[in-house]
Scaffold this motif. Structure first.
Motif, PDB file in Angstrom:
ATOM      1  N   HIS A 179       1.556  -6.689  -3.508  1.00 14.24           N
ATOM      2  CA  HIS A 179       1.578  -6.166  -2.143  1.00 14.24           C
ATOM      3  C   HIS A 179       0.209  -6.298  -1.484  1.00 14.24           C
ATOM      4  O   HIS A 179       0.113  -6.599  -0.284  1.00 14.24           O
ATOM      5  CB  HIS A 179       2.020  -4.705  -2.145  1.00 14.24           C
ATOM      6  N   VAL A 180      -0.853  -6.069  -2.246  1.00 16.50           N
ATOM      7  CA  VAL A 180      -2.199  -6.178  -1.691  1.00 16.50           C
ATOM      8  C   VAL A 180      -2.490  -7.614  -1.270  1.00 16.50           C
ATOM      9  O   VAL A 180      -3.036  -7.866  -0.192  1.00 16.50           O
ATOM     10  CB  VAL A 180      -3.240  -5.674  -2.715  1.00 16.50           C
ATOM     11  N   VAL A 181      -2.131  -8.576  -2.118  1.00 16.59           N
ATOM     12  CA  VAL A 181      -2.369  -9.984  -1.790  1.00 16.59           C
ATOM     13  C   VAL A 181      -1.584 -10.373  -0.542  1.00 16.59           C
ATOM     14  O   VAL A 181      -2.104 -11.049   0.357  1.00 16.59           O
ATOM     15  CB  VAL A 181      -1.992 -10.881  -2.984  1.00 16.59           C
ATOM     16  N   LEU A 182      -0.312  -9.951  -0.473  1.00 16.63           N
ATOM     17  CA  LEU A 182       0.498 -10.271   0.694  1.00 16.63           C
ATOM     18  C   LEU A 182      -0.092  -9.650   1.960  1.00 16.63           C
ATOM     19  O   LEU A 182      -0.150 -10.297   3.020  1.00 16.63           O
ATOM     20  CB  LEU A 182       1.938  -9.781   0.478  1.00 16.63           C
ATOM     21  N   PHE A 183      -0.534  -8.406   1.860  1.00 11.95           N
ATOM     22  CA  PHE A 183      -1.122  -7.728   3.012  1.00 11.95           C
ATOM     23  C   PHE A 183      -2.412  -8.428   3.456  1.00 11.95           C
ATOM     24  O   PHE A 183      -2.657  -8.646   4.651  1.00 11.95           O
ATOM     25  CB  PHE A 183      -1.394  -6.268   2.666  1.00 11.95           C
ATOM     26  N   PRO A 217      -5.154 -14.437 -10.302  1.00 15.24           N
ATOM     27  CA  PRO A 217      -5.327 -15.865  -9.949  1.00 15.24           C
ATOM     28  C   PRO A 217      -4.888 -16.187  -8.528  1.00 15.24           C
ATOM     29  O   PRO A 217      -5.520 -17.003  -7.845  1.00 15.24           O
ATOM     30  CB  PRO A 217      -4.465 -16.594 -10.994  1.00 15.24           C
ATOM     31  N   GLU A 218      -3.800 -15.543  -8.073  1.00 13.35           N
ATOM     32  CA  GLU A 218      -3.296 -15.871  -6.735  1.00 13.35           C
ATOM     33  C   GLU A 218      -4.262 -15.460  -5.627  1.00 13.35           C
ATOM     34  O   GLU A 218      -4.162 -15.940  -4.489  1.00 13.35           O
ATOM     35  CB  GLU A 218      -1.944 -15.189  -6.497  1.00 13.35           C
ATOM     36  N   ALA A 219      -5.190 -14.564  -5.940  1.00 14.83           N
ATOM     37  CA  ALA A 219      -6.065 -14.030  -4.897  1.00 14.83           C
ATOM     38  C   ALA A 219      -7.380 -14.783  -4.776  1.00 14.83           C
ATOM     39  O   ALA A 219      -8.146 -14.524  -3.844  1.00 14.83           O
ATOM     40  CB  ALA A 219      -6.356 -12.557  -5.167  1.00 14.83           C
TER      41      ALA A 219
END
Length: 720
Positions: free
Chosen positions: A614-618, A667-669
């Motif tokens: 959720h943090v990455v999406l936000f 990794p995604e971030a």
């Protein structure tokens, strides 16, 4: 009638160990009605923006030093003035950071307070009664200071007032149980001394307040037995200095507060206007002793106009600025807005007639075709009843508010909707404000108790009246989240000014976790949706970027890690393509959260409950907003229901503070953090260049020779 509105907390209090004082030495209005400066009893001065409930700046003296006079703001010089250790006068500006490096001067006498009336000059009142203009004192700090007061006489209260272009310093002293009022005129310089009448049995006043009207100064003083007296002093200058003999100051009893069997200990009263005063620390007439209230009284008719119970200890402090009351109580400093309409006997008794509305106008005459064709000889037009007239006629026989409140506890949803619609169609909606809160509480309580009962449209109608807030109905937003009524959540976020940070984060978690497919089925506010539709439109120009960031600057970055990341992710979509990571409806909901007011201290713990996904999406969505806001054509599609650039950046900072370790390990971030890092670098570079331009313009301004260019001229400045 006067009214008190929903209050909010400006800041917390750091009281002493004995809890005898609030920890606040003084509170003064600053540049406008939305800024105040708070001085604590130890070392700090803090500037607050009242509407945002946030501190803007803070200054502190060194360890071992103490602020002994509240800081004031001088609007003429745009400087702050305070006194430390009784004799050191400090002057600084808002951009100053370290208080010890600013201007300071040591004077030869102990200072009581510095006063700066809004339309007057800054003056210094010494503990022994002498008064000096601040400018003349700073020009010669060690000038001798005379003693005006007697040996055992001490100042208890003071203020400064400008009346009829004259500035006055008023201070009250105490000597062996007697109280004296000094009226110091600055131009011409003269001093008058008055003796205040005592109160049996030897009671000392708890508080004083002064105001000016025409050629008179009005002083009120509150005694522990609940008596509030008023004294009136003429502002006309005396023929000679009359300080030697204390003139008796007449007084009149304007209010007798109910105090029960005991005496008031920490009460305070301030003047609001010609006929209203606010009193804190006195019991409510109908509540009995043991509870402290903030009340507004009408002194003309001896009536209580409004009252709010104050939780926690009262510290005998109350300030009034620009229709706001500032009250320290318990562990917080509260701000409570108020209004005091013009006083009349009808308003004091609650029987003031409302102004004529459209419903009281004569019926509308609709001309007929016969009248148009045949002229005046035709039959007169018939009176046609308008929609508002029919609505008024129906509500005349409607149920009372108490009957509606009992009825909605049992009737079905459809009938509840009809009753609420009928209630809101009445023209006296403002008179129904207290009842609407009770009605919302009843509907929410019934919905929580009965899973089969839920009136979404009725609750939405009540929220739209702007008569509700989170404090009045604290379970409303939680109920909407439980029933997945995101439209009602959106309305509450828009209209409630006091939603706690925990509820804000709960809404954010629910909105981010909502799938785009489900979000597209929602019916949301059109303005918020239209903004999202415009910002994700492919017609937006994606080339010309501002705010220091552009594709060229991004590609030209010399960051080695960034080059490696771009090499690895050639096949991945670039962030510069500006693809919105969420759908239109979902983005509209998230925007409401981004626009909410919050306190960093209270928001951070709740933000940590968000998952890393959720943090990455936000963060991706906030990055998308940042890129869109950087475009040239953004200003043309900016609407009311859209977050500002500052709000976007603030939320990015909050998320990074709350989840930095998790984001570094995700990794995604990594690519996302790299992009944000480049944004920051570009902003720093932009402001660095702007700083150089500012320096060049300042030098040009210094070099420019003032000359008379006539009535019209064109001047070109070239920068090389």
């Amino acid at each position: 009638m006067a009214a008190l509105y929903e209050g909010y907390t400006l800041c917390g209090l750091v009281s002493d160990k004995t809890l005898s004082t609030s920890g606040i030495r003084g509170l003064e209005e600053e540049r406008d009605s939305d800024h105040v400066i708070v001085t604590d009893t130890t070392r700090s001065v803090t500037l607050y923006k009242v509407s945002d409930q946030k501190p803007l700046s803070s200054w502190t003296v060194k360890q071992g030093q103490t602020l002994t006079s509240p800081a004031v703001y001088n609007p003429h010089t745009k400087e702050y003035v305070a006194v430390s250790d009784n004799k050191v006068i400090r002057v600084w500006k808002e951009e100053d950071i370290v208080l010890d490096k600013t201007f300071k001067a040591t004077v030869s006498g102990d200072v009581w307070k510095v006063h700066c009336a809004r339309e007057g000059e800054a003056v210094v009142l010494f503990r022994r009664g002498a008064v000096r203009l601040l400018d003349s004192l700073l020009a010669a700090p060690q000038q001798p200071i005379e003693e005006v007061l007697a040996e055992e006489e001490a100042i208890r209260w003071s203020t400064s007032i400008v009346a009829k272009t004259q500035q006055f310093v008023i201070f009250i002293t105490e000597q062996k149980g007697e109280h004296f009022l000094y009226l110091q005129r600055l131009n011409p310089n003269s001093l008058q001394r008055y003796r205040l009448e005592g109160e049996e049995p030897n009671l000392s006043p708890l508080s004083f307040s002064a105001s000016c009207k025409d050629e008179y100064i009005c002083l009120i003083h509150l005694f522990p037995n609940g008596h509030v007296y008023q004294s009136v002093i003429s502002v006309r200058g005396p023929a000679a200095d009359e300080k030697a003999c204390a003139l008796p100051l007449p007084r009149s009893l304007v209010l007798n507060l109910p105090v029960g069997e005991g005496l008031l200990e920490a009460a305070s009263a301030v003047i609001l206007d010609d006929c209203h005063i606010a009193v804190v620390g006195a019991p409510h007439p109908s509540a009995g002793a043991g509870k402290d209230y903030l009340c507004i009284w009408n002194t003309n008719f001896q009536t209580l106009q409004a009252g709010i119970e104050m939780a926690g200890k009262i510290y005998r402090q109350l300030w009034s600025y620009s229709n706001r009351l500032f009250i320290p109580h318990g562990k917080s400093l509260s701000v409570i807005p108020f209004s005091c309409p013009k006083s009349s006997l009808a308003s004091a008794l609650g029987k003031l007639r409302k102004a004529k509305t459209e419903e009281s106008k004569p019926p509308v005459c609709v001309p007929s075709w016969s009248n148009i064709l045949h002229g005046e000889n035709a039959q007169p037009p018939k009176l046609v009843e308008t929609r508002k007239m029919r609505s008024t006629r129906k509500t005349q026989s409607a149920l009372t508010t108490e009957q509606v409140l009992e009825l909605v506890k049992t009737i079905p949803v459809e009938e509840v909707q009809r009753e609420v619609e009928g209630l809101l169609s009445r023209h006296d909606l403002q008179d129904l404000q207290p009842f609407l809160g009770q009605l919302a509480l009843t509907l929410v309580s019934r919905s929580l108790a009965d899973p089969a009962f839920y009136t979404s449209s009725s609750l939405a109608q009540l929220v739209r009246t702007r008569c509700l807030c989170h404090s009045v109905c604290p379970d409303l937003v939680s109920l909407a989240l439980e029933r997945k009524d995101y439209f009602l959540c959106q309305l509450c976020l828009q209209f409630f000014p006091d939603i706690p940070e925990a509820i804000t984060c709960a809404c954010l978690k629910a909105f981010i976790g909502l799938s785009d497919v489900d979000a597209e089925k929602l019916n949301l506010e059109p303005d918020s949706v239209s903004f999202m539709e415009a910002i994700v439109s492919k017609h937006c120009d994606q080339v010309g970027l501002q705010n220091g960031f552009s594709p060229t600057s991004f590609e030209d970055s010399s960051d080695a890690i960034g080059a490696q990341m771009r090499k690895q992710d050639k096949n991945a979509p670039s962030s510069l393509e500006q693809i919105c990571p969420v759908g239109v409806q979902k983005g509209a909901l998230i925007n409401e959260v981004v626009q909410m007011a919050y306190s960093d201290t209270f928001l951070l713990p709740h933000l940590k409950d968000l998952s890393s996904q959720h943090v990455v999406l936000f963060l991706q969505y906030l990055q998308f907003l940042y890129l869109q806001y950087s475009q040239d054509n953004f200003a043309q599609m900016h609407t009311f229901r859209s977050p500002s650039l500052n709000q976007v950046v603030d939320w990015v900072c909050m998320l990074l503070d709350a989840h930095f370790t998790v984001l570094v390990m995700t990794p995604e971030a990594k690519g996302l953090l790299l992009n944000l890092h480049n944004f920051v670098e570009s902003q720093v570079k932009l402001f660095y260049e702007l700083g150089k331009i500012e320096g060049s313009l300042q030098e040009l301004d210094k070099m420019k020779v003032k000359k008379d260019d006539g009535q019209y001229s064109i001047e070109v400045i070239e920068l090389f």
